[in-house]
Design an enzyme around this catalytic site. Structure first.
Site, PDB file in Angstrom:
ATOM      1  CG  PHE A  31      -9.135   1.745  11.068  1.00 25.26           C
ATOM      2  CD1 PHE A  31      -9.422   2.687  10.091  1.00 25.26           C
ATOM      3  CD2 PHE A  31      -8.188   0.767  10.785  1.00 25.26           C
ATOM      4  CE1 PHE A  31      -8.782   2.668   8.859  1.00 25.26           C
ATOM      5  CE2 PHE A  31      -7.549   0.722   9.545  1.00 25.26           C
ATOM      6  CZ  PHE A  31      -7.843   1.678   8.583  1.00 25.26           C
ATOM      7  CE1 TYR A  38      -8.957   8.069  13.357  1.00 28.39           C
ATOM      8  CE2 TYR A  38      -9.103   6.627  15.258  1.00 28.39           C
ATOM      9  CZ  TYR A  38      -9.413   6.898  13.939  1.00 28.39           C
ATOM     10  OH  TYR A  38     -10.185   6.030  13.223  1.00 28.39           O
ATOM     11  CG  HIS A  90      -7.337   3.925   3.593  1.00 26.86           C
ATOM     12  ND1 HIS A  90      -8.197   4.762   4.289  1.00 26.86           N
ATOM     13  CD2 HIS A  90      -6.432   3.480   4.495  1.00 26.86           C
ATOM     14  CE1 HIS A  90      -7.824   4.809   5.547  1.00 26.86           C
ATOM     15  NE2 HIS A  90      -6.754   4.039   5.711  1.00 26.86           N
ATOM     16  CG  ASP A  94      -0.182   8.724  12.133  1.00 27.49           C
ATOM     17  OD1 ASP A  94      -1.229   8.669  11.443  1.00 27.49           O
ATOM     18  OD2 ASP A  94       0.402   9.792  12.366  1.00 27.49           O
TER      19      ASP A  94
END
Length: 250
Positions: free
Chosen positions: A101, A90, A210, A88
């Site tokens: 990102f 920031y 990740h 989701d």
């Protein structure tokens, strides 16, 4: 002109700016439109529209409503070469702008993106830039898609489970059906949960841990996904991605 799905459901005319921009698909006029139009006719979308409109009315929500669908605006379906899935947006001010990102210029580079840059440096020799603004990747054909497209300020995952997952699953399925080779970079278990949707044998699926500082040392570092993606694209007669994000401050 594009389809204003939420307004069609509710029979409203375009008045206030937030009604125009929150979950209104009129801005999507590229080749994502048929998929978007199809999703707008489903019951879950009516509930999603009402939920997100209420959130933008009553709370601070990120990204700005005009940026919710930037991943689709900036990377038409016909141009997608690589898909990078995030979770989701920031949830702090002036960061999120609709690309997974990525943060707007002027913000510190988030830890996960710092690790992505480190792997890019080790893999392809890209220098580590002074910013986290990834629009260049979107322009190059990298679909930077979060699986949830909005979030309440300071509350990570606060819009999870309200229908965005249905919408972004439809995006993923649409990319899967494209009849040309595409690379999916699936980092972490949430992204890898989408693998059952990826049934097209023409595509390449690359998985790793990740890039978060909590997990990057468990398989993200050294994965060489960027060079592997480019090798696959070139092998299939496609232009590779220019992964280098340039410095903004000279």
């Amino acid at each position: 002109m594009g389809i204003s799905c939420g307004l069609l459901f509710h029979g409203r005319c375009c008045g206030l700016k937030y009604i125009k921009s929150v979950l209104v698909m009129g801005m999507i006029t590229n080749d994502w439109l048929p998929m978007v139009k199809n999703e707008c006719g489903k019951p879950y979308y009516r509930e999603l529209f009402d939920f997100v409109k209420k959130e933008y009315t009553e709370y601070v929500v990120y990204p700005p409503s005009d940026d919710i669908f930037n991943a689709l605006h900036l990377t038409p379906l016909s141009k997608v070469k690589v898909v990078i899935l995030g979770q989701d947006p920031y949830h702090e001010p002036n960061q999120a702008h609709g690309l997974s990102f990525s943060v707007l210029p002027g913000n510190a580079i988030p830890p996960s993106l710092r690790n992505i840059y480190k792997e890019l440096n080790d893999d392809l020799g890209c220098y580590i830039p002074d910013n986290g603004y990834l629009k260049k990747w979107a322009d190059e054909g990298v679909l930077l898609l979060n699986t949830v497209l909005t979030v309440r300020a300071h509350e990570a995952f606060s819009h999870k489970g309200h229908g965005w997952e249905n919408f972004t699953d439809a995006i993923i399925k649409a990319v899967n059906e494209v009849d040309r080779p595409i690379v999916f970079l699936l980092w972490g278990k949430p992204a890898q949960s989408k693998i059952p949707m990826l049934t097209n044998p023409k595509h390449l699926i690359l998985t790793s841990a990740h890039p978060s500082p909590l997990s990057a040392n468990r398989g993200f570092f050294g994965c060489r996904h960027f060079s592997k993606a480019n090798e696959f694209l070139e092998k299939n007669g496609l232009e590779p991605i220019d992964w280098q994000i340039e410095n903004i401050n000279k």
